[in-house]
Design a protein around this motif. Structure first.
Motif, short mmCIF file in Angstrom:
data_model
loop_
_atom_site.label_atom_id
_atom_site.label_comp_id
_atom_site.label_asym_id
_atom_site.label_seq_id
_atom_site.Cartn_x
_atom_site.Cartn_y
_atom_site.Cartn_z
N TYR A 250 19.64 92.47 37.59
CA TYR A 250 20.63 92.67 38.64
C TYR A 250 20.90 91.40 39.44
O TYR A 250 21.91 91.27 40.11
N SER A 251 19.97 90.46 39.39
CA SER A 251 20.11 89.30 40.27
C SER A 251 21.08 88.25 39.72
O SER A 251 21.41 87.29 40.42
N PHE A 252 21.57 88.43 38.47
CA PHE A 252 22.58 87.50 37.97
C PHE A 252 23.93 87.85 38.58
O PHE A 252 24.37 89.00 38.54
N ASP A 253 24.60 86.84 39.14
CA ASP A 253 25.92 87.03 39.74
C ASP A 253 26.93 86.20 38.95
O ASP A 253 26.95 84.97 39.05
N SER A 254 27.76 86.86 38.16
CA SER A 254 28.68 86.14 37.28
C SER A 254 29.72 85.36 38.07
O SER A 254 30.35 84.45 37.53
N ASP A 255 29.91 85.70 39.34
CA ASP A 255 30.87 84.93 40.16
C ASP A 255 30.32 83.53 40.47
O ASP A 255 31.07 82.64 40.85
N LYS A 256 29.03 83.37 40.36
CA LYS A 256 28.42 82.08 40.76
C LYS A 256 28.22 81.13 39.60
O LYS A 256 27.77 80.01 39.79
N GLY A 257 28.51 81.56 38.38
CA GLY A 257 28.36 80.64 37.25
C GLY A 257 28.07 81.38 35.96
O GLY A 257 28.00 82.61 35.94
N LYS A 258 27.89 80.59 34.91
CA LYS A 258 27.65 81.18 33.60
C LYS A 258 26.20 81.61 33.45
O LYS A 258 25.29 81.02 34.04
N ILE B 244 27.75 89.71 27.65
CA ILE B 244 26.49 89.42 28.36
C ILE B 244 26.35 90.35 29.55
O ILE B 244 25.30 90.94 29.79
N ASN B 245 27.44 90.51 30.30
CA ASN B 245 27.38 91.41 31.46
C ASN B 245 27.07 92.84 31.02
O ASN B 245 26.31 93.56 31.68
N ASP B 246 27.66 93.25 29.89
CA ASP B 246 27.38 94.60 29.38
C ASP B 246 25.89 94.74 29.05
O ASP B 246 25.26 95.74 29.37
N ILE C 291 42.86 72.27 34.23
CA ILE C 291 41.90 73.20 33.63
C ILE C 291 40.48 72.79 33.98
O ILE C 291 39.67 73.60 34.42
N ASP C 292 40.19 71.50 33.82
CA ASP C 292 38.85 71.05 34.14
C ASP C 292 38.53 71.26 35.61
O ASP C 292 37.41 71.59 35.98
N SER C 293 39.56 71.04 36.44
CA SER C 293 39.34 71.22 37.86
C SER C 293 38.90 72.65 38.17
O SER C 293 38.00 72.89 38.96
N GLU C 294 39.56 73.60 37.49
CA GLU C 294 39.22 75.00 37.74
C GLU C 294 37.84 75.35 37.21
O GLU C 294 37.16 76.23 37.72
N ARG C 295 37.43 74.64 36.13
CA ARG C 295 36.18 75.01 35.49
C ARG C 295 35.00 74.18 35.98
O ARG C 295 33.87 74.39 35.55
N ARG C 296 35.29 73.23 36.90
CA ARG C 296 34.25 72.29 37.29
C ARG C 296 32.99 72.99 37.77
O ARG C 296 31.89 72.63 37.42
N TYR C 297 33.17 74.03 38.57
CA TYR C 297 31.99 74.68 39.14
C TYR C 297 31.60 75.95 38.40
O TYR C 297 30.93 76.80 38.93
N SER C 298 32.10 76.11 37.17
CA SER C 298 31.74 77.33 36.45
C SER C 298 30.84 77.06 35.27
O SER C 298 30.81 77.80 34.33
#
Lengths: 251, 194
Positions: free
Chosen positions: B62-70, B6-8, B186-193
């Motif tokens: 350009y406005s999509f920031d993959s660090d902020k979510g899917k 997707i990023n590509d 695992i869920d804890s790490e993915r909670r905000y993603s």
């Protein structure tokens, strides 16, 4: 409203259920209250997941061809790094006749005139009042206040105020589009007083637009914009539409 | 589709590659259309919003920031907001008939998210959403999918304002209780993603 009242509004804020007055009050709390910010993070993440509670409905097949047609009708994006064409000089220069020199001179003159014409056309066309905005930005000791989206999620921009507070210009962009029978209306809110400071018939909300603010900055609490009927709010100095954004000047 | 391709594709869109946009359209037009239809209740408006969303993507990839979510969360949020904007311009904010409670058994988007993309936590949350009392879920949906404020919902449902506020608060608090319950690492790490 007490702090507890405001904390109880966070679930509704995350899904966009607050009325304007509640929203403004909660956003003030969110600026400084860590617990409120943490709760909002939870509720915002939950709100994102609510989107997936929608029944799947296959997109019509013709949309793909339609998108291609719409793309074809739009200007192409040109990559910045265009290839550079190499020009190699002739190896054996020779003497030129008068006629050749005259023709060459005329051609050069045409080229120069053409180049001048093209360059003047290529100069960026500033939007109305953009020059004044740029002048203020270039000055020292200016104040800047960000546009904070309220109902217009994508709204952006800032208010720049020249040193001394006598000149200020508001830059706005990415507003929702309006229909032909509507207008954007700008308001100054100071204490309990609301005053209209302009009605704008922009054809799209895209912008950017530059609006000089005539009021002394010391007399402004908040600047806000709403969408109103074409002639402006029927209530006079009282908006009827949702607040698109706010610029909080008085702290 | 994983996030890397997707990023590509988004990078390709930024330099004007139309095929990249068409590829994303093939992959995501159905979720986008589904959300737009959910808000607007008719195919004509839903189609317009779907195309607008992808043209926005063409202009602002350009406005999509993959660090902020899917990506899917991002594009569906844009879709929902665009659809609500259209609903407001239409000056007819009443939801389509029978649309309020039609999601009593929320769809899980398995075809687009896949088992690896949707956490158990998110499944639990959607399950609890389906089990909320109708009054709470209706109030949440009217706000979330139709852009209605507390006052709008109160008028639309002819219920006291305070009751509407309570319904939304209580419903969302139940969802948060699921969201914040102790869970696996695992869920804890993915909670905000999401």
């Amino acid at each position: 409203m007490t702090r507890e009242d405001l904390l109880n509004l966070i679930p509704a804020y995350a899904i966009g259920a607050l009325d304007d007055d509640e929203q403004i009050a909660l956003e003030n709390l969110l600026k400084t209250d860590a617990e409120a910010q943490e709760r909002l993070q939870d509720y915002t993440a939950i709100a994102d997941i609510l989107t997936f509670a929608v029944p799947e409905r296959p997109a019509p097949a013709h949309l793909k061809a339609d998108l291609k047609a719409r793309l074809a009708a739009r200007p192409k994006i040109v990559p910045k790094d265009t290839p550079v064409q190499n020009i190699t000089p002739s190896k054996s220069p020779r003497l030129l006749s008068f006629t050749s020199v005259a023709i060459a001179s005329a051609a050069i003159l045409l080229l120069v005139l053409g180049f001048w014409f093209v360059m003047t056309q290529l100069e960026p066309q500033l939007a109305p009042n953009e020059g004044l905005f740029n002048e203020i930005v270039a000055q020292a000791n200016i104040d800047r206040f960000a546009v904070a989206p309220v109902s217009a999620d994508d709204a952006s921009g800032e208010l720049v105020v020249a040193s001394g507070g006598e000149q200020s210009v508001l830059r706005i962009a990415s507003l929702p589009d309006i229909s032909e029978d509507q207008s954007y209306q700008l308001w100054v809110i100071t204490g309990d007083t609301v005053q209209s400071i302009g009605i704008f018939h922009w054809t799209t909300g895209h912008g950017p637009y530059f609006v000089p603010i005539q009021q002394p900055i010391t007399e402004i609490g908040t600047i806000a914009m709403t969408i109103e009927p074409f002639e402006g709010s029927p209530l006079g100095n009282e908006p009827t539409g949702d607040i698109l954004f706010g610029v909080e000047v008085a702290s | 589709m994983s996030e890397t391709p997707i990023n590509d594709l988004l990078n390709q869109i930024q330099v004007g590659n139309e095929d990249a946009l068409i590829q994303l359209h093939e992959e995501f037009s159905t979720p986008v259309y589904s959300v737009a239809y959910r808000v607007l209740g008719n195919s004509q408006d839903a189609e317009e919003v779907t195309q607008d969303v992808f043209l926005k993507l063409w202009d602002k990839a350009y406005s999509f920031d993959s660090d902020k979510g899917k990506f899917i969360s991002w594009i569906l949020t844009i879709t929902r907001r665009s659809a609500i904007d259209r609903l407001r311009k239409r000056d007819r904010r009443d939801p389509p008939e029978n649309s309020i409670s039609m999601d009593a058994a929320p769809y899980l988007w398995e075809t687009k998210l896949g088992t690896e993309d949707m956490t158990d936590l998110q499944r639990s949350l959607l399950s609890v959403l389906g089990e909320l009392p109708d009054t709470q879920r209706d109030a949440i949906y009217l706000s979330y999918f139709h852009g209605m404020s507390h006052s709008d919902i109160s008028a639309h449902l002819n219920r006291p304002l305070g009751t509407v506020k309570s319904h939304i608060r209580l419903g969302m608090q139940k969802l948060r209780a699921i969201w914040t319950q102790p869970t696996t690492q695992i869920d804890s790490e993915r909670r905000y993603s999401s």
